[in-house]
Scaffold this motif. Structure first.
Motif, PDB file in Angstrom:
ATOM      1  N   TYR A  84       0.836  -1.202   0.000  1.00  0.00           N
ATOM      2  CA  TYR A  84       0.000   0.000   0.000  1.00  0.00           C
ATOM      3  C   TYR A  84       0.871   1.252   0.000  1.00  0.00           C
ATOM      4  CZ  TYR A  84      -3.339  -3.456   1.744  1.00  0.00           C
ATOM      5  OH  TYR A  84      -4.122  -4.579   1.906  1.00  0.00           O
ATOM      6  N   LEU A  85       0.292   2.328  -0.515  1.00  0.00           N
ATOM      7  CA  LEU A  85       0.905   3.633  -0.372  1.00  0.00           C
ATOM      8  C   LEU A  85      -0.188   4.597   0.075  1.00  0.00           C
ATOM      9  CD1 LEU A  85       3.602   5.181  -0.708  1.00  0.00           C
ATOM     10  CD2 LEU A  85       2.734   5.941  -2.938  1.00  0.00           C
ATOM     11  N   GLN A  86      -0.137   4.968   1.347  1.00  0.00           N
ATOM     12  CA  GLN A  86      -1.083   5.943   1.898  1.00  0.00           C
ATOM     13  C   GLN A  86      -0.515   7.321   1.624  1.00  0.00           C
ATOM     14  OE1 GLN A  86      -4.161   5.520   3.465  1.00  0.00           O
ATOM     15  NE2 GLN A  86      -4.262   7.762   3.327  1.00  0.00           N
ATOM     16  N   MET A  87      -1.277   8.130   0.923  1.00  0.00           N
ATOM     17  CA  MET A  87      -0.812   9.448   0.524  1.00  0.00           C
ATOM     18  C   MET A  87      -1.705  10.503   1.173  1.00  0.00           C
ATOM     19  SD  MET A  87       0.039   8.735  -3.505  1.00  0.00           S
ATOM     20  CE  MET A  87      -1.679   8.502  -3.941  1.00  0.00           C
ATOM     21  N   ASN A  88      -1.140  11.296   2.057  1.00  0.00           N
ATOM     22  CA  ASN A  88      -1.857  12.368   2.748  1.00  0.00           C
ATOM     23  C   ASN A  88      -1.281  13.713   2.337  1.00  0.00           C
ATOM     24  OD1 ASN A  88      -3.284  10.360   4.169  1.00  0.00           O
ATOM     25  ND2 ASN A  88      -1.803  10.374   5.855  1.00  0.00           N
ATOM     26  N   GLY A  89      -2.038  14.750   2.577  1.00  0.00           N
ATOM     27  CA  GLY A  89      -1.549  16.091   2.262  1.00  0.00           C
ATOM     28  C   GLY A  89      -1.152  16.235   0.800  1.00  0.00           C
ATOM     29  N   LEU A  90      -1.962  15.699  -0.088  1.00  0.00           N
ATOM     30  CA  LEU A  90      -1.584  15.678  -1.505  1.00  0.00           C
ATOM     31  C   LEU A  90      -1.504  17.079  -2.098  1.00  0.00           C
ATOM     32  CD1 LEU A  90      -3.521  12.489  -2.539  1.00  0.00           C
ATOM     33  CD2 LEU A  90      -1.083  12.888  -2.914  1.00  0.00           C
ATOM     34  N   ARG A  91      -0.553  17.241  -2.999  1.00  0.00           N
ATOM     35  CA  ARG A  91      -0.278  18.513  -3.654  1.00  0.00           C
ATOM     36  C   ARG A  91      -0.418  18.339  -5.166  1.00  0.00           C
ATOM     37  NH1 ARG A  91       5.548  18.900  -0.541  1.00  0.00           N
ATOM     38  NH2 ARG A  91       4.718  19.214   1.582  1.00  0.00           N
ATOM     39  N   PRO A  92      -0.658  19.410  -5.896  1.00  0.00           N
ATOM     40  CA  PRO A  92      -0.737  19.278  -7.359  1.00  0.00           C
ATOM     41  C   PRO A  92       0.498  18.623  -7.967  1.00  0.00           C
ATOM     42  CG  PRO A  92      -1.565  21.413  -6.665  1.00  0.00           C
ATOM     43  CD  PRO A  92      -0.989  20.761  -5.429  1.00  0.00           C
ATOM     44  N   GLU A  93       1.658  18.852  -7.373  1.00  0.00           N
ATOM     45  CA  GLU A  93       2.889  18.263  -7.917  1.00  0.00           C
ATOM     46  C   GLU A  93       2.986  16.761  -7.663  1.00  0.00           C
ATOM     47  OE1 GLU A  93       2.713  20.859  -5.792  1.00  0.00           O
ATOM     48  OE2 GLU A  93       4.290  20.756  -4.241  1.00  0.00           O
ATOM     49  N   ASP A  94       2.056  16.185  -6.921  1.00  0.00           N
ATOM     50  CA  ASP A  94       2.003  14.733  -6.736  1.00  0.00           C
ATOM     51  C   ASP A  94       1.249  14.059  -7.883  1.00  0.00           C
ATOM     52  OD1 ASP A  94       1.500  15.323  -3.246  1.00  0.00           O
ATOM     53  OD2 ASP A  94       3.366  14.694  -4.208  1.00  0.00           O
ATOM     54  N   THR A  95       0.659  14.856  -8.769  1.00  0.00           N
ATOM     55  CA  THR A  95      -0.039  14.299  -9.925  1.00  0.00           C
ATOM     56  C   THR A  95       0.930  13.482 -10.767  1.00  0.00           C
ATOM     57  OG1 THR A  95      -1.674  16.069 -10.018  1.00  0.00           O
ATOM     58  CG2 THR A  95      -1.236  14.870 -12.069  1.00  0.00           C
ATOM     59  N   ALA A  96       0.590  12.209 -10.979  1.00  0.00           N
ATOM     60  CA  ALA A  96       1.502  11.314 -11.686  1.00  0.00           C
ATOM     61  C   ALA A  96       0.856   9.946 -11.881  1.00  0.00           C
ATOM     62  CB  ALA A  96       2.798  11.131 -10.895  1.00  0.00           C
ATOM     63  N   VAL A  97       1.455   9.167 -12.742  1.00  0.00           N
ATOM     64  CA  VAL A  97       1.182   7.734 -12.775  1.00  0.00           C
ATOM     65  C   VAL A  97       2.085   7.093 -11.728  1.00  0.00           C
ATOM     66  CG1 VAL A  97       1.372   5.619 -14.132  1.00  0.00           C
ATOM     67  CG2 VAL A  97       0.513   7.720 -15.199  1.00  0.00           C
ATOM     68  N   TYR A  98       1.485   6.300 -10.862  1.00  0.00           N
ATOM     69  CA  TYR A  98       2.233   5.626  -9.804  1.00  0.00           C
ATOM     70  C   TYR A  98       2.374   4.148 -10.171  1.00  0.00           C
ATOM     71  CZ  TYR A  98       2.030   9.719  -6.828  1.00  0.00           C
ATOM     72  OH  TYR A  98       2.207  10.989  -6.317  1.00  0.00           O
TER      73      TYR A  98
END
Lengths: 107, 116
Positions: free
Chosen positions: B80-94
Motif C-alpha cells: 500500500y501507499l497511503q498518501m496524505n496532504g496531496l499537492r498538485p505536484e504529486d499528480t503522476a502515474v504511480y
C-alpha cells in the motif's frame, strides 16, 4: 542522498549510428547502476544492470560501462525500435534515484 | 508469470488523501522488497518509496517524507501507499515495482490527479 545527472536530455541520430548516453553520480556507487528503456504509455524495461551486465532478452547492441561515478550506455547500431526514453538509476543506496532521462529520436 | 496490479488512483483535491494498493501474483511475496515509482505527465521517473520483505524497513524520497506511508500485508500479497496532504505536484502515474535488480517487475501504473 546520491544525485544522478544524465546527458544529453535529447538526441537525434540515424539508423545504424552509434549512440552514447552518459550518467554521473554525485558520489561513488561502485557499479550499482542500471539502465532502463521506456516507451510512451509503458512501464520501464530493464536493459543493463550492475553497470555492464545485459538483462536477459535484451539485444546485444546495447552495452554499458563505467564504475564509481561515471557511466555510459551505448547502442552500437541504432534501430528504429530503439526510439524511446532511457533512464539510469543508482541502486547503491536509498533513495534509489533516477537520472532525468534521455529521449532518443530517429532522424 | 509475475503480475503486479495497482489500484486506488483517481482525482483528489489538494490537501486530500488517497491510498494506493498493489496486488502481486506469481512470486513469493514476502521475500521481495516492494517499491513505488511515479511519473508526472510528460516528465521523468521518480523513485518514491520502498519497503522490505518483512515490512520493518521503509524508505522514502524527500519529496514525500512525512506525507506518504508505505506498508504491506504479506497475507494478502499486497503493498500500500497511503498518501496524505496531496499537492498538485504529486499528480503522476504511480507504478508498483519489484526493483531487486536484476529481478525487475513493474505494474501498469495507476493515475493520481491532484486538482481542485
Amino acid at each position: 542522498d546520491i544525485q544522478v545527472t544524465q546527458s544529453p536530455s535529447t538526441l537525434s541520430a540515424s539508423v545504424g549510428d552509434r549512440v552514447t548516453i552518459t550518467c554521473r553520480a554525485s558520489q561513488t556507487i561502485s557499479t550499482w547502476l542500471a539502465w532502463y528503456q521506456q516507451k510512451p504509455g509503458k512501464a520501464p524495461n530493464l536493459l543493463i544492470y550492475k553497470a555492464s551486465d545485459l538483462q536477459s532478452g535484451v539485444p546485444s547492441r546495447f552495452s554499458g560501462s563505467g564504475s564509481g561515478t561515471e557511466f555510459t550506455l551505448t547502442i552500437s547500431s541504432l534501430q528504429p525500435d530503439d526510439s524511446a526514453t532511457y533512464y539510469c538509476q543508482q541502486y547503491n543506496s536509498y533513495p534509489k534515484t533516477f537520472g532525468q532521462g534521455t529521449k532518443v529520436e530517429i532522424k | 508469470e509475475v503480475q503486479l496490479l495497482e489500484s486506488g488512483g483517481g482525482l483528489v483535491q489538494p490537501g486530500g488523501s488517497l491510498r494506493l494498493s498493489c496486488v502481486a501474483s506469481g512470486i513469493t511475496f514476502s521475500t521481495h522488497a516492494m517499491s513505488w515509482v511515479r511519473q508526472a505527465p510528460g516528465k521523468g521517473l521518480e523513485w518514491v518509496s520502498a519497503i522490505g520483505g518483512s515490512g520493518v524497513n521503509t524508505f522514502y524520497a524527500d519529496s514525500v517524507k512525512g506525507r506518504f506511508t508505505i506498508s504491506r500485508d504479506n497475507s494478502k500479497n499486497t503493498v500500500y501507499l497511503q498518501m496524505n496532504g496531496l499537492r498538485p505536484e504529486d499528480t503522476a502515474v504511480y507504478y508498483c515495482a519489484i526493483l531487486q535488480i536484476p529481478l525487475d517487475y513493474w505494474g501498469q501504473g495507476t493515475l493520481v490527479t491532484v486538482s481542485s
